[in-house]
Design an enzyme around this catalytic site. Structure first.
Site, PDB file in Angstrom:
ATOM      1  N   SER A 291     -52.248 -25.355  37.087  1.00 23.46           N
ATOM      2  CA  SER A 291     -52.065 -25.507  38.535  1.00 23.46           C
ATOM      3  C   SER A 291     -50.802 -24.842  39.056  1.00 23.46           C
ATOM      4  O   SER A 291     -50.648 -24.677  40.266  1.00 23.46           O
ATOM      5  CB  SER A 291     -52.043 -26.992  38.896  1.00 23.46           C
ATOM      6  OG  SER A 291     -53.297 -27.584  38.631  1.00 23.46           O
TER       7      SER A 291
ATOM      8  N   GLU B 120       0.796  -1.223   0.000  1.00 21.42           N
ATOM      9  CA  GLU B 120       0.000   0.000   0.000  1.00 21.42           C
ATOM     10  C   GLU B 120       0.832   1.278   0.000  1.00 21.42           C
ATOM     11  O   GLU B 120       0.417   2.292  -0.557  1.00 21.42           O
ATOM     12  CB  GLU B 120      -0.927   0.000   1.234  1.00 21.42           C
ATOM     13  CG  GLU B 120      -2.013  -1.064   1.210  1.00 21.42           C
ATOM     14  CD  GLU B 120      -3.023  -0.846   0.108  1.00 21.42           C
ATOM     15  OE1 GLU B 120      -3.369   0.326  -0.159  1.00 21.42           O
ATOM     16  OE2 GLU B 120      -3.451  -1.837  -0.496  1.00 21.42           O
TER      17      GLU B 120
END
Length: 782
Positions: free
Chosen positions: A467, A88
């Site tokens: 229940s 780069e």
């Protein structure tokens, strides 16, 4: 005349030059004026995703568009740094932010060839562009880029600029920065990368899509080899290293965050809460680290218990014929098509999809998604003898009776390296577990698979509790003056209170009635008629007001006596909160799912922590004039302890603990199955059912309780056995178990009472019974 013309021409040229100079100066000043101050670079945070952890620091989820893992320059291997510099910006350490030599070379090539063959942007210029400037390619932006790069080089060191670049640059696959790129492409840390892999990553920033080694390996290899060549030319690597790296195969694969603990339903709850509190940008880009209240060990135990329970339930209800057949694809020339088809088949946990290639009475040959050929035998498929709609074959013919060539099936790996026939469960479930002392959610599973369904049944499924709701009716009764020894008639009754203007004839699940029994026994054995009579005695209005303190949404509870049987609607989390109040002996603790939020730059967000850690349901802070007393919580807990020892939850005795309390819950037609239970340190609720409300055909003790047992076996492994200490206003008296009165002489057994409510041997039997025969008890219950 010529002199005058020359004078006018000279003046005109000078004027033009002055104009051009003025325009250029203005453009320069405008460009400089638009530049952001370089000092803001230090204050510009790198966008990083939201990361969610367990309380032990194990990763649960990583959420965000940009996957970035910030890293210091000293943590990056030197060969990777050199690979990027050689590719780069090879003169990075020589130029002043702009490489004028490289710029001149690029301009010359552009003039000669008419094509842009060489980039002129330095790493510093790329940092300037990525942090401050737009992506639009204009001369003004390029000019600003050059000016800003020069400023950056004056204010920052080369190391600081390179660190910013290596954390900011885009590598494709949603990876920003070298650390995220190493993870997403190779599933490795930076120091685990090979030279060839480093070169592959270094070649990506130029064109992340075109050079992606997963999508386009041919282009990627060319780019990698170019990077290696540049490194060799700059004497960064040796000839031997260069040659070896050129021969290296492409090893890149799609990787993601290394999730240690599977808790996607809880992660989504946290994500949603953060977005509501901080907004999307901070949530997804600020790099927040959220430490949840989830316990790693308990969450893993919850995942395993629910999947095991649902798989077992599914097998108990028979084999379902395969719905997909790939026979038309099954030949050696079309394996790639077959593998592609199998990748679309949903799976679960360790289950693997496969296709039947060959079958006989002795075995079936199955080809798995990864190309492996495995075998199953009739013995490994014997559970499939049961089938809801077909005759039961002889075991020796089970494979040919149930399977055909081309069928897509699911297989389960066994501990002895063999495989067994299985199938994807149809039933769903949820599990919630919390610490009653703090309200912290320890584990939460909202369904058998988040990939198959994002619907969170732990918080969004409003189901009848059956229940499992009864303990709260009993708590209201105990705070209304009844005792655990009060006699209540367990006998048939006919009521005009169905809410539908017709007679209601409730009954016990077994259709067996015991006559007058103590309140304790009514809850231990889950007697429906006892619960209804208790509610009728203490009153609906009082009970509904009383129930509000447990966090129930009373708008979803009926205004009839069926409330006593749990015919309203709750979520598993809501029921866990309610049982948490019992386990906390009446002390309310807001439910929490977030323990701490850490900002990468600000540290722990103490200023908002108090408001951020609570994850409450809307009705968690009800306005009610009643409050559960410690003595009532103790009494209900003690009765629920008997449910485990000798009632509907007695299967849990296999855990060999005497500090367990809980309650089963089965709704009409066995549509919902629950088990809610606790110790003084942990509350856990399990729900099992179908999303479309089809019947389970099993009681809660069969479907839900085994899941609870498997979970608690692991979750309580390091928890010492201990029980609640009776409050000071609780007394223990020996009673006659048949009458509920104080025992005369040495017979009887002990019962707990609130002080002042204990029975006296001189009193008549205290009971709630019908004053008329059961068949005509329409107007009165007692």
């Amino acid at each position: 005349m010529n002199r005058a013309f020359s004078s006018r021409w000279g003046f005109s040229c000078l004027s033009t030059l002055l104009t051009l100079f003025t325009v250029t100066l203005c453009l320069l000043l405008a460009a400089i004026w638009q530049l952001p101050p370089v000092k803001t670079l230090a204050d510009t945070p790198l966008q990083a995703p939201l990361r969610i952890f367990t309380q032990q620091g194990d990763l649960i989820a990583e959420i965000g568009e940009k996957q970035r893992l910030p890293v210091e320059l000293s943590e990056i291997p030197e060969p990777l740094i050199q690979a990027i510099l050689c590719t780069e910006d090879q003169r990075f350490y020589q130029h002043i932010g702009v490489d004028f030599i490289g710029l001149a070379r690029a301009i010359r090539l552009l003039i000669v060839t008419g094509e842009k063959r060489q980039g002129a942007s330095t790493i510093t210029m790329q940092v300037a562009r990525n942090f401050f400037l737009s992506k639009h390619k204009t001369f003004l932006r390029k000019f600003q880029e050059i000016l800003l790069a020069l400023k950056l080089e004056q204010r920052l060191t080369k190391q600081q600029i390179l660190t910013l670049y290596l954390n900011k640059i885009f590598f494709g696959m949603r990876a920003y920065g070298v650390k995220a790129a190493a993870r997403n492409y190779y599933g490795k840390s930076l120091h685990q990368l090979t030279l060839a892999e480093m070169a592959m990553l270094a070649g990506l920033p130029q064109a992340p899509s075109r050079n992606n080694p997963i999508v386009n390996p041919t282009h990627a290899v060319k780019r990698r080899n170019h990077v290696l060549k540049r490194m060799f030319e700059h004497q960064v690597i040796t000839q031997h290293e260069y040659d070896a790296a050129l021969r290296a195969p492409v090893t890149a694969q799609r990787h993601g965050p290394k999730i240690i603990v599977q808790a996607p339903y809880a992660a989504e709850m946290i994500r949603k809460s953060l977005v509501e509190r901080f907004g999307e940008y901070i949530t997804y880009h600020a790099g927040l680290s959220v430490y949840s209240t989830l316990d790693t060990h308990k969450q893993q135990a919850a995942n395993q218990a629910l999947v095991k329970g649902l798989m077992s339930y599914d097998h108990r209800h028979g084999f379902r014929p395969p719905t997909i057949n790939l026979k038309q694809l099954l030949n050696t020339e079309q394996l790639t098509r077959w593998q592609a088809a199998l990748k679309t088949i949903p799976t679960l946990g360790s289950l693997q999809p496969g296709v039947v290639l060959d079958i006989s009475n002795q075995s079936a040959q199955i080809l798995l998604e990864n190309g492996t050929m495995v075998e199953i035998t009739p013995q490994s498929a014997r559970w499939a003898l049961d089938h809801p709609s077909q005759d039961t074959p002889n075991q020796s013919r089970i494979l040919t009776a149930r399977l055909s060539t081309g069928d897509v099936v699911h297989l389960q790996p066994q501990s002895d390296q063999t495989w067994a026939l299985s199938q994807m469960p149809k039933a769903q479930g949820a599990l919630v577990s919390l610490d009653p002392h703090t309200g912290a959610i320890q584990s939460l599973v909202g369904g058998i698979s988040y990939e198959l369904s994002h619907f969170n049944r732990a918080t969004q499924a409003w189901r009848q509790p059956g229940s499992a709701f009864k303990p709260f009716i009993y708590a209201a009764a105990l705070d209304h003056g009844l005792t655990a020894a009060t006699l209540i008639n367990d006998a048939p009754v006919v009521l005009e209170d169905s809410g539908e203007n017709e007679l209601w004839r409730p009954h016990n699940d077994t259709y067996h009635f015991d006559g007058p029994i103590r309140l304790r026994e009514g809850l231990v054995h889950s007697k429906n008629l006892v619960s209804i009579r208790i509610l009728r005695e203490i009153g609906l209005d009082y009970t509904r007001q009383y129930l509000g303190q447990f966090g129930f949404d009373m708008k979803r509870q009926p205004h009839t006596l069926s409330l006593a049987l749990g015919t309203g609607s709750v979520t598993p989390l809501m029921l866990a909160q309610a049982y948490g109040l019992l386990a906390a002996q009446g002390t309310h603790h807001p439910t929490a799912l977030i323990q701490q939020i850490i900002h990468p730059h600000q540290g722990p967000l103490k200023a908002i922590q108090e408001h951020a850690i609570n994850f409450n349901t809307p009705s968690q802070h009800p306005h009610t004039s009643t409050q559960l007393s410690a003595s009532t919580a103790f009494l209900v807990s003690d009765i629920l302890k008997d449910v485990i020892q000798r009632g509907t939850g007695r299967q849990a005795r296999i855990l060999n603990r005497n500090d367990l309390a809980g309650k089963t819950g089965t709704t009409n037609d066995k549509i919902d199955a629950w088990f809610a239970g606790f110790t003084p340190d942990l509350v856990s609720v399990v729900w099992i059912g179908f999303d479309d409300n089809q019947p389970l055909k099993e009681f809660a003790s069969q479907a839900a309780l085994p899941v609870w047992i498997d979970y608690m076996r692991q979750a309580l492994h390091h928890h010492p056995i201990h029980w609640f200490i009776a409050p000071n206003d609780i007394v223990q008296i020996k009673i006659n178990p048949k009458t509920g009165q104080a025992a005369r002489g040495g017979s009887g057994h002990f019962e707990y009472f609130k002080q002042g409510h204990e029975p006296n041997s001189a009193e008549l039997d205290s009971s709630i019974q019908d004053s008329t025969p059961a068949e005509s008890a329409i107007d009165t219950l007692y």
